[in-house]
Design an enzyme around this catalytic site. Structure first.
Site, PDB file in Angstrom:
ATOM      1  N   ASP A   1       0.856  -1.207   0.000  1.00 54.55           N
ATOM      2  CA  ASP A   1       0.000   0.000   0.000  1.00 54.55           C
ATOM      3  C   ASP A   1       0.874   1.232   0.000  1.00 54.55           C
ATOM      4  O   ASP A   1       1.288   1.693   1.058  1.00 54.55           O
ATOM      5  CB  ASP A   1      -0.925  -0.026   1.214  1.00 54.55           C
ATOM      6  CG  ASP A   1      -1.928   1.108   1.189  1.00 54.55           C
ATOM      7  OD1 ASP A   1      -2.116   1.720   0.118  1.00 54.55           O
ATOM      8  OD2 ASP A   1      -2.526   1.386   2.243  1.00 54.55           O
TER       9      ASP A   1
ATOM     10  N   GLU B   1      -2.670  10.150  -0.738  1.00 55.43           N
ATOM     11  CA  GLU B   1      -3.969   9.475  -0.785  1.00 55.43           C
ATOM     12  C   GLU B   1      -4.462   9.190   0.619  1.00 55.43           C
ATOM     13  O   GLU B   1      -5.645   9.332   0.937  1.00 55.43           O
ATOM     14  CB  GLU B   1      -3.825   8.158  -1.570  1.00 55.43           C
ATOM     15  CG  GLU B   1      -5.145   7.409  -1.809  1.00 55.43           C
ATOM     16  CD  GLU B   1      -5.542   6.435  -0.682  1.00 55.43           C
ATOM     17  OE1 GLU B   1      -6.689   5.957  -0.689  1.00 55.43           O
ATOM     18  OE2 GLU B   1      -4.708   6.173   0.208  1.00 55.43           O
ATOM     19  N   GLU B   2      -3.536   8.783   1.472  1.00 58.64           N
ATOM     20  CA  GLU B   2      -3.919   8.195   2.759  1.00 58.64           C
ATOM     21  C   GLU B   2      -4.710   9.140   3.657  1.00 58.64           C
ATOM     22  O   GLU B   2      -5.591   8.725   4.392  1.00 58.64           O
ATOM     23  CB  GLU B   2      -2.676   7.698   3.508  1.00 58.64           C
ATOM     24  CG  GLU B   2      -1.979   6.500   2.858  1.00 58.64           C
ATOM     25  CD  GLU B   2      -2.807   5.223   2.910  1.00 58.64           C
ATOM     26  OE1 GLU B   2      -3.911   5.233   3.470  1.00 58.64           O
ATOM     27  OE2 GLU B   2      -2.350   4.205   2.362  1.00 58.64           O
TER      28      GLU B   2
ATOM     29  N   ASP C   1      -4.573   0.100  -6.387  1.00 60.04           N
ATOM     30  CA  ASP C   1      -4.364   0.390  -4.956  1.00 60.04           C
ATOM     31  C   ASP C   1      -5.038  -0.655  -4.070  1.00 60.04           C
ATOM     32  O   ASP C   1      -5.831  -0.341  -3.191  1.00 60.04           O
ATOM     33  CB  ASP C   1      -4.876   1.803  -4.619  1.00 60.04           C
ATOM     34  CG  ASP C   1      -4.594   2.184  -3.153  1.00 60.04           C
ATOM     35  OD1 ASP C   1      -3.677   1.583  -2.551  1.00 60.04           O
ATOM     36  OD2 ASP C   1      -5.291   3.062  -2.622  1.00 60.04           O
TER      37      ASP C   1
HETATM   38 ZN    ZN Z   1      -3.730   2.710  -0.660  1.00 57.75          ZN
HETATM   39 ZN    ZN Z   2      -3.886   2.863   2.663  1.00 56.51          ZN
END
Ligand code: ZN
Ligand code: ZN
Ligand code: ZN
Ligand code: ZN
Lengths: 453, 453
Positions: free
Chosen positions: B273, B307-308, B335
């Site tokens: 990730d 993104e997180e 993802d």
């Molecule tokens: Zn991710």
């Molecule tokens: Zn993540």
């Protein structure tokens, strides 16, 4: 029972043993005892408040379980405390690492130390290397433990790597964890400083980190690591071997000795190392007590203090009972996880071997093989065997043991009832048959001599 | 090629696509890229020095791989920093716990806070509970995620549990990790404070610890926990979406958009990730470039920033390119780990569906099913779809993804070459065919309207 034929169990005894085997396997007490220990006490590193809580737990649990006698015997040792433990790669690829101090390690200077790493594939390679390559560096032993049979091969890097490195001028040592998993947990464990060699800080990184650091080193530039430990010696501490007995009906002064070690490392809750061993031994004896099938001899359960940092509980037990070795009918410790038991070997006088054979036949339906007559009874009982105690080795299946051993992940959720219940049933059968046996298994000078051959 | 028939690929194109599928699968570039990112950069939480190192790594890696154009686009967001994070059960069974702060959590007071736990089986139960039971307590949501399909079900407890608890007077919240493993790793992840509700500290404990704490609570006495966090908001930070292109041969201004997010959480090295997604997309485009099989349209690889903590990179990309939605031929982000891809769905205008069908037929030998025409293109591209971009969903097998997700254990050693290479080959086939297709897939007002139905 057939009078005069002392080397076989009677039909009735064999039936009782078979009943124990089958009924104890359905019993879930070992699982419940272990749930209690890991939940209510948790980590119990020797010399910590958890150690004292574990001793109190054990005494009260023996009593609650209805043991006939419960007592403690003091065990004194130098204690050690863990402190801050941090490491990071400083250059060329800055990253934090998952590490832990090895037991007995000294601290680094207050703000840590920084030096380049030098990698060795094994302790042997370190020993063979010229000092000029090592001076001023942090030694990194990257010896991968491939499977559970390699513990003995790899663990010397943990125990004596620091002094070997220091002798050649290293400023610290960090080893690949002695463990078979691929999770980001460092494995702790004890190490020793050799007298006359300057002590240097000693730590272990997780297998995952060792792989990563090796990839960095492969890129060819110096890899610099910062290590910060504040662990230190912490004075003398007195803990206890906690002992519970089911008194024998005919020969109460002779006893079968079973047990595990009560201390654990501090990172996890010591479920497999060695809560499981304690629970297996306690539940085996309790099963016999609860079912009112007392054998002739006493069954004594010893939960040893401080195995992890140097077998202190085992040594103290031997010192306290050395004069009575011949009263030990048989000794076997459980200290390799939750089971199942896969093999039973013995160390008894020749006359008792037919009885051992019968014990093995009773246990065979549990998937237990017959072993030889050169059994190792477990770490805390090893010196008892050397002193002449008849011994048994109930080999526990350890294929996943070194995944969890000495890590934060040694926790109760890993325990499978079917596995630990098989081991508890095996110990119950073993303890009952050995305690009931029509013959003394030979503890004393005869077996002591056999050790020296 | 058959002139006039615009809705099918030519035989030659299908042959090329099949060759890409088979050859790219033998290529190990995605694995090597991911090895480089996780080893040379490692953790790259948005707003940290690791974020900046990742941006530099990505720019230089795109150039090294021979992309035709490489550039960065700024992404600004409020950053957050992790600090001390500790928790322990204070009574009745003192034990340390393995916890981590949730992203965005405020700190506790300097020396921590102590309060009794109150357990809820889910966020829903918390919402339904009377405030008088919660006031002054630490809320413990013990919602076990059973499998990878339950992420959406369980994650609201992480994102909005704190404000629901605070509304009823709780002093902190600690949740069972949103994850499917049984190792002693807490899973981090972002949470949000609702406006108008006082913020309270928010943390997650490992699944192992949640089981243990639940066992303690079952014993019936109040269970008191001490929590210490020093995490805090850390001002505004500007990172970058890093972009590399393989320029199209005939329609360079139309492009197929693939990518992943470059940021990770800080506990592991972001291998699954979402280093894997970045590596899959980069290697897919590079394979086409290296083999000199440029399609008509451009292939654009975007490595999204942050993104997180709130899809900041995806939102910034949309803002910067909103006027040119119709130039996107197709969009798909990776993802959800290392693959393999198990299904391909689409979101295209009806006229393009025969082409999608042909793409699915080329991919079928990789074990990829055909999906529907309502694809979700991934977290950073979701808003692009809402704005009318033709989208594809290349579903990644996630059965073990939530074992590792957001933990220290998200590391490179978990990557299996065969899995990531299949995913890279799938993305190469998808990108090449979409970029070569004889028809525009319909991005623009027509698809935007379809979203609103
Ligand atoms: Zn991710
Ligand atoms: Zn993540
Ligand atoms: Zn042990
Ligand atoms: Zn041990």
């Amino acid at each position: 029972e057939k009078p005069g034929v002392n080397t076989i169990f009677s039909e009735r005894e064999l039936q009782t043993a078979a009943w124990i085997r089958d009924a104890a396997r359905q019993d879930n007490l070992s699982y419940k005892i272990l749930e209690s220990l890991t939940t209510e006490v948790g980590p119990r590193m020797a010399g910590t408040p958890g150690d004292a809580r574990a001793v109190a737990w054990a005494e009260s649990k023996f009593k609650e379980l209805g043991f006939d006698k419960v007592w403690k015997e003091p065990v004194t040792f130098p204690s050690w405390k863990r402190g801050v433990e941090k490491a990071e790669i400083v250059s060329p690829f800055p990253q934090p690492l998952a590490i832990t101090a090895l037991g007995n390690s000294i601290a680094t200077p207050d703000n840590g130390l920084v030096a380049d790493l030098i990698e060795f594939a094994s302790l042997k390679d370190l020993v063979a290397a010229p000092p000029e390559k090592i001076k001023g560096k942090i030694v990194f032993i990257n010896h991968k433990m491939q499977n559970s049979n390699e513990y003995g091969l790899v663990v010397p890097g943990r125990s004596s790597g620091a002094s070997e490195a220091a002798r050649k001028g290293a400023v610290a040592i960090i080893i690949r964890s002695v463990g078979t998993d691929s999770h980001r947990f460092p494995h702790t464990g004890v190490m020793r400083y050799e007298a006359g060699v300057p002590p240097i800080p000693a730590a272990a990184m997780s297998n995952v980190d060792a792989d990563m650091v090796a990839r960095m080193i492969k890129r060819g530039k110096p890899v610099s690591l910062k290590l910060e430990l504040s662990s230190s010696a912490n004075g003398s501490y007195t803990s206890y071997n906690v002992i519970g007995e089911i008194t024998g009906s005919e020969l109460p002064n002779e006893y079968v000795l079973i047990g595990g070690h009560l201390d654990s490392w501090d990172l996890g809750t010591g479920a497999i190392d060695d809560g499981a061993g304690c629970a297996i031994a306690m539940s085996a004896a309790e099963f016999i007590q609860r079912n009112r099938i007392k054998p002739k001899r006493t069954i004594r359960v010893v939960l040893f203090a401080n195995e992890e940092q140097g077998l202190f509980g085992g040594k103290a037990y031997l010192e306290a009972h050395r004069q009575q070795i011949s009263r030990i009918q048989a000794a076997a410790e459980a200290d390799l996880g939750q089971g199942p038991v896969t093999k039973m070997s013995s160390f008894v006088r020749a006359e008792a071997l037919p009885l051992v054979k019968q014990m093995q036949m009773v246990l065979a339906p549990l998937g237990i093989e017959a072993g030889d007559n050169n059994a190792f009874p477990g770490p805390d009982m090893g010196d008892l065997r050397l002193a002449g105690a008849a011994s048994f080795g109930l080999a526990l299946k350890a294929d996943d043991y070194f995944d969890l051993h000495h890590t934060p992940d040694d926790t109760f959720d890993k325990i499978e009832p079917a596995r630990i219940n098989q081991a508890a049933a095996t110990y119950a059968v073993f303890a009952w048959m050995a305690a009931q046996a029509p013959l003394h298994f030979g503890s004393g000078p005869e077996l002591e001599k056999l050790n020296k051959k």
